[in-house]
Scaffold this active site. Structure first.
Site, mmCIF file in Angstrom:
data_model
loop_
_atom_site.group_PDB
_atom_site.id
_atom_site.type_symbol
_atom_site.label_atom_id
_atom_site.label_comp_id
_atom_site.label_asym_id
_atom_site.label_seq_id
_atom_site.Cartn_x
_atom_site.Cartn_y
_atom_site.Cartn_z
ATOM 1 N N LYS A 12 -5.025 20.393 -4.254
ATOM 2 C CA LYS A 12 -4.008 19.357 -4.433
ATOM 3 C C LYS A 12 -4.414 18.438 -5.589
ATOM 4 O O LYS A 12 -5.483 17.828 -5.557
ATOM 5 C CB LYS A 12 -3.851 18.539 -3.155
ATOM 6 N N THR A 37 -8.310 17.727 -2.156
ATOM 7 C CA THR A 37 -7.672 16.889 -3.166
ATOM 8 C C THR A 37 -8.628 16.694 -4.332
ATOM 9 O O THR A 37 -9.782 16.312 -4.140
ATOM 10 C CB THR A 37 -7.281 15.527 -2.567
ATOM 11 N N GLN A 67 -6.646 18.281 5.157
ATOM 12 C CA GLN A 67 -6.972 17.878 3.788
ATOM 13 C C GLN A 67 -8.290 17.131 3.794
ATOM 14 O O GLN A 67 -8.487 16.197 4.567
ATOM 15 C CB GLN A 67 -5.861 16.985 3.226
ATOM 16 N N SER A 120 0.519 17.767 -8.234
ATOM 17 C CA SER A 120 0.515 16.400 -7.731
ATOM 18 C C SER A 120 -0.182 15.472 -8.709
ATOM 19 O O SER A 120 -1.135 15.868 -9.390
ATOM 20 C CB SER A 120 -0.213 16.345 -6.378
ATOM 21 N N ASP A 179 4.503 17.397 -4.918
ATOM 22 C CA ASP A 179 4.830 16.093 -4.351
ATOM 23 C C ASP A 179 5.009 15.092 -5.478
ATOM 24 O O ASP A 179 4.843 15.407 -6.651
ATOM 25 C CB ASP A 179 3.776 15.638 -3.337
ATOM 26 N N HIS A 212 -0.832 12.398 -7.196
ATOM 27 C CA HIS A 212 -1.151 11.449 -6.122
ATOM 28 C C HIS A 212 -0.053 10.386 -5.990
ATOM 29 O O HIS A 212 -0.327 9.228 -5.655
ATOM 30 C CB HIS A 212 -2.501 10.787 -6.383
ATOM 31 N N TYR A 258 0.832 -1.206 0.000
ATOM 32 C CA TYR A 258 0.000 0.000 0.000
ATOM 33 C C TYR A 258 0.864 1.252 0.000
ATOM 34 O O TYR A 258 0.574 2.233 -0.700
ATOM 35 C CB TYR A 258 -0.913 -0.031 1.233
#
Length: 360
Positions: free
Chosen positions: A212, A157, A129, A234, A267, A236, A26
């Site tokens: 995000k 997000t 978030q 991002s 990120d 993810h 994960y």
């Protein structure tokens, strides 16, 4: 603890020993072919430094600011769901580590314990978030809880309209806690979020606001029209849409579109202090740490995250001195250039002793 781990490679190795296979998969895996995740690393590897010499670098300042808050290094702890599968303290350990070291934690709405317990765990600014898992009344209730708990900012997000196929944990039949209760949450709420929803949330929250999951200059420009405070570049971590660009590939066009009108966070594949400096040079205010945070937490809880950050700080200090800069604000695109990558990208390719098949 301050001397137990000499490199983040050792932290990764300890995390692997501590985690069962499902939780490990994960943390380190991504969606489908994991192409996007690999491109995140490849994009960093394709950026080279252009150092300047014969400058006084006897004093180095690695600090910066983000939304008016001081950061010891240009980094945040990214919002990670289900932190409790890496360490029983979950989000409390991460937020205390961020406070101990001197950066900010962006707290996931799908980690444990509650947002109130995490907020109370450390007296330092933190951001919440939010995933949209309910109707407007549900969203308002969440936003009121966030404000009442004293969070300093709100992050939405926007790249999770549909949960992706993450095949590493699928193949071992391991389901993260966030998906085990999936039947109690209507996925259509997330799929129906639009720019109008963003406006309603931003207005009701009344907090510094981040989006995000921005991946194009076009959406960055729209975000500015909606007066977003932070554009968060991002994909993810490669865990949603596969076959996308690496975030460092996206950054230049997004930075140009933002043109200083909002702060930028990036990120995806950040594993070294040098990665952080490359992102800052190309326009990011700070990076967000996902896998590194999870590894630190799994290796040694709160102390493991702090040690991971100390190692990054040391790497940043060394790289800044050798680049010929003494403060983060001196970095700009003149310090980097395009180059060919020298290693095959994968989730461990930042460390020469951890080829991808060594610790799976």
């Amino acid at each position: 603890m301050s001397s137990q781990f000499l490199s983040n490679e050792e932290i990764v190795q300890r995390a692997r020993k501590n985690l069962p296979q499902g939780a490990w998969d994960y943390l380190v895996g991504a969606s489908e072919s994991e192409t996007t995740m690999r491109r995140n690393r490849l994009a960093f590897d394709r950026v080279a430094f252009r150092p300047r010499v014969l400058r006084d670098v006897s004093e180095i300042d690695t600090s910066t600011t983000f939304l008016g808050n001081d950061l010891r290094i240009p980094a945040l702890l990214a919002p990670i769901g289900s932190l409790q599968v890496f360490n029983p303290e979950g989000g409390v350990a991460s937020t205390r580590a961020a406070a101990d070291f001197g950066i900010m934690h962006v707290v996931s709405s799908v980690t444990q314990p509650t947002l109130e317990e995490i907020a109370a765990a450390a007296d330092r600014p933190k951001v919440f978030q939010l995933y949209i898992h309910g109707d407007w009344e549900w969203v308002k209730e969440m936003l009121d809880r966030v404000n009442d708990a004293g969070y300093s900012g709100l992050c939405i997000t926007v790249d999770t309209d549909h949960y992706s196929r993450r095949e590493r944990p699928m193949l071992t039949r391991w389901t993260p806690p966030t998906q085990r209760g999936r039947q109690s949450s209507d996925p259509s709420h997330a799929a129906a979020v639009t720019w109008d929803t963003v406006d309603k949330i931003k207005s009701h929250a009344g907090l510094p606001f981040m989006l995000k999951g921005i991946a194009t200059a076009e959406d960055a420009r729209i975000a500015l029209e909606h007066e977003v405070d932070v554009v968060w570049v991002s994909n993810h971590g490669g865990r949603q849409l596969d076959h996308g660009q690496g975030t460092m590939e996206m950054l230049p066009e997004i930075a140009e579109a933002v043109d200083g009108k909002a702060e930028i966070v990036l990120d995806g594949g950040v594993q070294r202090g040098a990665d952080i400096l490359k992102a800052v040079a190309l326009g990011a205010r700070a990076v967000a740490l996902g896998k590194l945070q999870g590894w630190g937490l799994a290796a040694a809880g709160q102390a493991g995250i702090v040690r991971m950050l100390e190692i990054l700080e040391d790497e940043i200090t060394v790289a800044m001195a050798l680049l010929g800069v003494t403060s983060i604000g001196q970095l700009d695109p003149s310090y980097v250039c395009e180059a060919e990558a020298v290693v095959a990208p994968h989730e461990m390719s930042a460390w020469t002793n951890l080829p991808g098949n060594r610790i799976l």
